[in-house]
Design a protein around this motif. Structure first.
Motif, PDB file in Angstrom:
ATOM      1  N   LEU A   1       1.773   1.745  -3.561  1.00 45.12           N
ATOM      2  CA  LEU A   1       0.605   2.195  -4.319  1.00 45.12           C
ATOM      3  C   LEU A   1       0.334   3.679  -4.088  1.00 45.12           C
ATOM      4  O   LEU A   1       0.099   4.432  -5.039  1.00 45.12           O
ATOM      5  CB  LEU A   1      -0.626   1.375  -3.917  1.00 45.12           C
ATOM      6  N   LEU A   2       0.405   4.125  -2.837  1.00 46.91           N
ATOM      7  CA  LEU A   2       0.150   5.535  -2.537  1.00 46.91           C
ATOM      8  C   LEU A   2       1.225   6.441  -3.123  1.00 46.91           C
ATOM      9  O   LEU A   2       0.924   7.522  -3.639  1.00 46.91           O
ATOM     10  CB  LEU A   2       0.038   5.733  -1.021  1.00 46.91           C
TER      11      LEU A   2
ATOM     12  N   TYR B   1       0.814  -1.206   0.000  1.00 44.74           N
ATOM     13  CA  TYR B   1       0.000   0.000   0.000  1.00 44.74           C
ATOM     14  C   TYR B   1       0.849   1.258   0.000  1.00 44.74           C
ATOM     15  O   TYR B   1       0.481   2.271  -0.592  1.00 44.74           O
ATOM     16  CB  TYR B   1      -0.990  -0.005   1.170  1.00 44.74           C
ATOM     17  N   ARG B   2       2.007   1.216   0.635  1.00 45.26           N
ATOM     18  CA  ARG B   2       2.925   2.354   0.597  1.00 45.26           C
ATOM     19  C   ARG B   2       3.346   2.627  -0.847  1.00 45.26           C
ATOM     20  O   ARG B   2       3.310   3.760  -1.319  1.00 45.26           O
ATOM     21  CB  ARG B   2       4.146   2.073   1.462  1.00 45.26           C
TER      22      ARG B   2
ATOM     23  N   GLN C   1       0.565   6.608  -6.951  1.00 45.42           N
ATOM     24  CA  GLN C   1      -0.571   7.464  -7.279  1.00 45.42           C
ATOM     25  C   GLN C   1      -0.199   8.938  -7.146  1.00 45.42           C
ATOM     26  O   GLN C   1      -0.568   9.756  -7.989  1.00 45.42           O
ATOM     27  CB  GLN C   1      -1.758   7.150  -6.369  1.00 45.42           C
ATOM     28  N   ASP C   2       0.536   9.265  -6.110  1.00 49.64           N
ATOM     29  CA  ASP C   2       0.940  10.648  -5.870  1.00 49.64           C
ATOM     30  C   ASP C   2       1.840  11.164  -6.991  1.00 49.64           C
ATOM     31  O   ASP C   2       1.641  12.253  -7.521  1.00 49.64           O
ATOM     32  CB  ASP C   2       1.667  10.723  -4.527  1.00 49.64           C
TER      33      ASP C   2
ATOM     34  N   TYR D   1       9.686   9.796   0.748  1.00 55.19           N
ATOM     35  CA  TYR D   1       9.494   8.611  -0.084  1.00 55.19           C
ATOM     36  C   TYR D   1      10.816   7.980  -0.492  1.00 55.19           C
ATOM     37  O   TYR D   1      10.881   6.824  -0.866  1.00 55.19           O
ATOM     38  CB  TYR D   1       8.761   8.953  -1.384  1.00 55.19           C
TER      39      TYR D   1
END
Length: 109
Positions: free
Chosen positions: A43-44, A40-41, A47-48, A59
């Protein structure tokens, strides 16, 4: 701003899932939750960045110095091979997941 460690996040998820009571025969494994957090990290972050936002310095993952061996695959063309397996990069739509590769003196490779 206080950041949580991966271990704290896993503990919080286990406590929430079991209403503040973790048993010895827990069906959720710590490793499984760790993989979910990493997925999920990624994925986020993807997306960002795909939305065109700048790369948040939080990041960025820095990998310690590793040994790279220079090999000639085609005469005149060289490839660098590491001793360890490098982490999988996040696949972005508009750019690579790799920001830079530098030698131990800070020179770009």
């Amino acid at each position: 701003m206080k950041l949580n460690t991966l271990s704290n996040i896993i503990d919080d998820i286990l406590l929430i899932a079991r209403n503040n009571s973790i048993s010895e025969s827990e069906h959720l494994s710590r490793y499984q939750i760790e993989m979910w957090v990493h997925q999920y990290r990624a994925l986020l972050i993807k997306q960002d960045i795909d939305k065109g936002r700048d790369i948040n310095p939080m990041y960025v993952q820095t990998i310690r110095c590793i040994h790279l061996e220079r090999k000639e695959c085609i005469p005149g063309h060289f490839v660098y091979v590491s001793d360890i397996t490098l982490p999988k990069l996040i696949d972005f739509h508009f750019r690579t997941g790799l920001i830079s590769v530098k030698d131990m003196y800070g020179n770009l490779i």
